[in-house]
Write an enzyme that holds these catalytic residues in place. Structure first.
Site, mmCIF file in Angstrom:
data_model
loop_
_atom_site.group_PDB
_atom_site.id
_atom_site.type_symbol
_atom_site.label_atom_id
_atom_site.label_comp_id
_atom_site.label_asym_id
_atom_site.label_seq_id
_atom_site.Cartn_x
_atom_site.Cartn_y
_atom_site.Cartn_z
ATOM 1 C CG ASP A 223 -5.537 -0.830 -6.067
ATOM 2 O OD1 ASP A 223 -6.022 -1.502 -5.139
ATOM 3 O OD2 ASP A 223 -4.545 -0.095 -5.936
ATOM 4 C CB THR B 225 -1.026 -0.056 1.163
ATOM 5 O OG1 THR B 225 -1.927 1.046 1.025
ATOM 6 C CG2 THR B 225 -0.353 0.011 2.537
ATOM 7 N N GLY C 182 -4.528 11.963 -11.789
ATOM 8 C CA GLY C 182 -3.067 12.016 -11.840
ATOM 9 C C GLY C 182 -2.369 11.280 -10.716
ATOM 10 N N GLY C 183 -3.099 10.743 -9.760
ATOM 11 C CA GLY C 183 -2.476 10.027 -8.639
ATOM 12 C C GLY C 183 -2.288 8.552 -8.976
ATOM 13 C CB THR D 287 -1.203 18.732 -11.192
ATOM 14 O OG1 THR D 287 -1.017 18.935 -9.787
ATOM 15 C CG2 THR D 287 -0.029 19.290 -11.969
ATOM 16 C CE LYS E 154 -1.715 0.587 -3.488
ATOM 17 N NZ LYS E 154 -3.099 0.900 -3.823
HETATM 18 P P1 NAP Z 1 -1.658 9.809 -4.566
HETATM 19 O O1 NAP Z 1 -0.875 9.019 -5.555
HETATM 20 O O2 NAP Z 1 -0.939 10.601 -3.553
HETATM 21 O O3 NAP Z 1 -2.614 10.790 -5.427
HETATM 22 C C1 NAP Z 1 -3.358 11.794 -4.812
HETATM 23 C C2 NAP Z 1 -4.319 12.403 -5.805
HETATM 24 O O4 NAP Z 1 -5.162 13.314 -5.109
HETATM 25 C C3 NAP Z 1 -3.627 13.212 -6.917
HETATM 26 O O5 NAP Z 1 -4.410 13.146 -8.073
HETATM 27 C C4 NAP Z 1 -3.634 14.620 -6.321
HETATM 28 O O6 NAP Z 1 -3.596 15.649 -7.302
HETATM 29 C C5 NAP Z 1 -5.000 14.632 -5.650
HETATM 30 N N1 NAP Z 1 -5.068 15.602 -4.582
HETATM 31 C C6 NAP Z 1 -4.392 15.609 -3.414
HETATM 32 N N2 NAP Z 1 -4.748 16.674 -2.677
HETATM 33 C C7 NAP Z 1 -5.669 17.358 -3.390
HETATM 34 C C8 NAP Z 1 -6.410 18.544 -3.157
HETATM 35 N N3 NAP Z 1 -6.294 19.250 -2.019
HETATM 36 N N4 NAP Z 1 -7.290 18.954 -4.104
HETATM 37 C C9 NAP Z 1 -7.448 18.249 -5.249
HETATM 38 N N5 NAP Z 1 -6.766 17.122 -5.537
HETATM 39 C C10 NAP Z 1 -5.886 16.680 -4.613
HETATM 40 O O7 NAP Z 1 -2.650 8.876 -3.722
HETATM 41 P P2 NAP Z 1 -3.320 7.483 -4.191
HETATM 42 O O8 NAP Z 1 -2.474 6.360 -3.747
HETATM 43 O O9 NAP Z 1 -3.676 7.583 -5.627
HETATM 44 O O10 NAP Z 1 -4.644 7.465 -3.291
HETATM 45 C C11 NAP Z 1 -5.707 8.327 -3.589
HETATM 46 C C12 NAP Z 1 -6.972 7.860 -2.886
HETATM 47 O O11 NAP Z 1 -7.372 6.586 -3.395
HETATM 48 C C13 NAP Z 1 -6.816 7.691 -1.370
HETATM 49 O O12 NAP Z 1 -7.953 8.242 -0.751
HETATM 50 C C14 NAP Z 1 -6.822 6.188 -1.176
HETATM 51 O O13 NAP Z 1 -7.346 5.805 0.081
HETATM 52 C C15 NAP Z 1 -7.746 5.765 -2.302
HETATM 53 N N6 NAP Z 1 -7.579 4.347 -2.644
HETATM 54 C C16 NAP Z 1 -8.588 3.498 -2.315
HETATM 55 C C17 NAP Z 1 -8.485 2.162 -2.627
HETATM 56 C C18 NAP Z 1 -9.601 1.236 -2.240
HETATM 57 O O14 NAP Z 1 -9.400 0.023 -2.282
HETATM 58 N N7 NAP Z 1 -10.760 1.753 -1.913
HETATM 59 C C19 NAP Z 1 -7.346 1.657 -3.272
HETATM 60 C C20 NAP Z 1 -6.333 2.556 -3.608
HETATM 61 C C21 NAP Z 1 -6.445 3.909 -3.284
HETATM 62 P P3 NAP Z 1 -2.202 16.219 -7.870
HETATM 63 O O15 NAP Z 1 -1.780 15.287 -8.970
HETATM 64 O O16 NAP Z 1 -2.529 17.581 -8.348
HETATM 65 O O17 NAP Z 1 -1.229 16.215 -6.718
#
Ligand code: NAP
Length: 309
Positions: free
Chosen positions: A123, A83, A150-151, A175, A87
């Site tokens: 995922d 996690t 983008g995340g 972004t 990843k």
């Molecule tokens: P990550 O790689 O850090 O990506 C974060 C994303 O959120 C990016 O697109 C970022 O935009 C955006 N972001 C962050 N702060 C923001 C703000 N204040 N306003 C607008 N956009 C914002 O994180 P990740 O690993 O992808 O995880 C993202 C979410 O997915 C988490 O909540 C996680 O719990 C969830 N998730 C859930 C599962 C599940 O099984 N349910 C599995 C995986 C992930 P920028 O590109 O502009 O920084």
């Protein structure tokens, strides 16, 4: 409360996890990892399947993560989950990865087989199962608005939408450049006249009220893959005024009960759910990779719901 171990232990003593009762042969790497719900439903699944082993949390910082992964075969592990924030590094650490993991740039499931490490990403497929179960809709039939494209999770979901051949994919990200790059990369999957109408099948928009307003009328399913909503005090990533009763809203965030987005969607009369079903199904798919048999889904669901109650 399941235990959390330092992944350093894998490097210090290869037998330490085998000596536990029952022996630990599965685990989840993360930093932080103490909050992970995975041990609850995986240990319930192992018990229900008559498998005398346990699944533990493994705290690993970036410095030791790859070494710890490479130590899994020697330590007798069957596999592991990965996690935040490892990843992407996991993709580099494994010996081989399947095509979807390579394209999504991330591995969340590792299988140890004959001393080698195989990487998968459950995922995207987990999300497909969750959406089918919650909304009785197939991702491929939906016009999708993806927030947070983008995340890491956003990329995995965008690639899944492309591989499924969904009707339409609107990529939004704070972004904007990251969403635009993704639309360019995935555009090849959307080159057909499947959708009758004026809208492009794969587009990027800024994640702003103006950007989202132009597209919301031409989507059926909104997926939030941004981390906005993880804190109870977070705002919604989508203005409430844009939500309508015909939308399906899936928030991948699962911490802290209903997110603001889910609350707003329900208030607008839309069907909405949080990320718990995705968490459940990605875990069930990991179980199926490790044991080559169907996961006891009902047992896992019950354990997961009890862990968040
Ligand atoms: P990550 O790689 O850090 O990506 C974060 C994303 O959120 C990016 O697109 C970022 O935009 C955006 N972001 C962050 N702060 C923001 C703000 N204040 N306003 C607008 N956009 C914002 O994180 P990740 O690993 O992808 O995880 C993202 C979410 O997915 C988490 O909540 C996680 O719990 C969830 N998730 C859930 C599962 C599940 O099984 N349910 C599995 C995986 C992930 P920028 O590109 O502009 O920084």
């Amino acid at each position: 409360m399941p235990d959390t171990y330092s992944a350093q232990a894998l490097l210090d003593d290869k037998d330490v996890f085998a000596k536990l009762t029952p022996p630990a042969k599965l685990g989840v790497f993360g930093d932080p990892v103490a909050h992970s719900k995975s041990p609850y439903f995986h240990n319930a699944a192992l018990k229900a399947s008559g498998l005398d082993l346990q699944y533990v949390r493994l705290h690993a910082d970036a410095e030791i993560f790859s070494q710890a992964v490479k130590a899994l075969p020697e330590a007798g592990f069957i596999g592991a989950n990965v996690t935040i924030p490892h990843k992407q590094a996991a993709l580099e650490a494994v010996d081989e990865a399947d095509d979807y993991a390579k394209q999504s740039g991330a591995v969340n499931t590792i299988l140890v087989q004959d001393g080698s490490l195989y990487g998968f990403n459950t995922d995207g497929p987990g999300l497909v199962r969750a959406i089918r179960e919650e909304f009785f809709v197939d991702l491929r039939d939906a016009r999708v608005l993806l927030l947070g494209a983008g995340g890491g999770a956003g990329r995995a979901i965008a690639v899944q939408c492309a591989l499924e051949g969904c009707e339409r994919l609107v990529l939004a990200n704070r972004t904007f450049e990251k969403a635009a790059a993704m639309a360019t990369e995935l555009g090849q999957y959307f080159r057909s006249d499947r959708l009758i109408g004026p809208a492009d099948r794969c587009v990027a928009v800024p994640q702003t009220p103006e950007g989202l307003r132009t597209e919301i009328g031409q989507v059926d399913l909104v997926i939030n893959a941004s981390s906005v909503g993880m804190k109870r005090t977070d705002p919604s990533p989508l203005p409430a005024a844009l939500l309508t009763a015909n939308l399906l809203v899936f928030d991948t965030v699962y911490s802290g009960g209903k997110s603001r987005l889910v609350e707003d969607a329900e208030a607008a009369g839309a069907r909405a759910c949080n990320g718990l079903p995705m968490l459940l199904h990605q875990g069930a798919l990991s179980f199926e990779i490790w044991f080559n048999r169907k996961a006891p889904l009902d047992v896992m669901r019950k354990a997961l719901l009890e862990s968040v109650a």
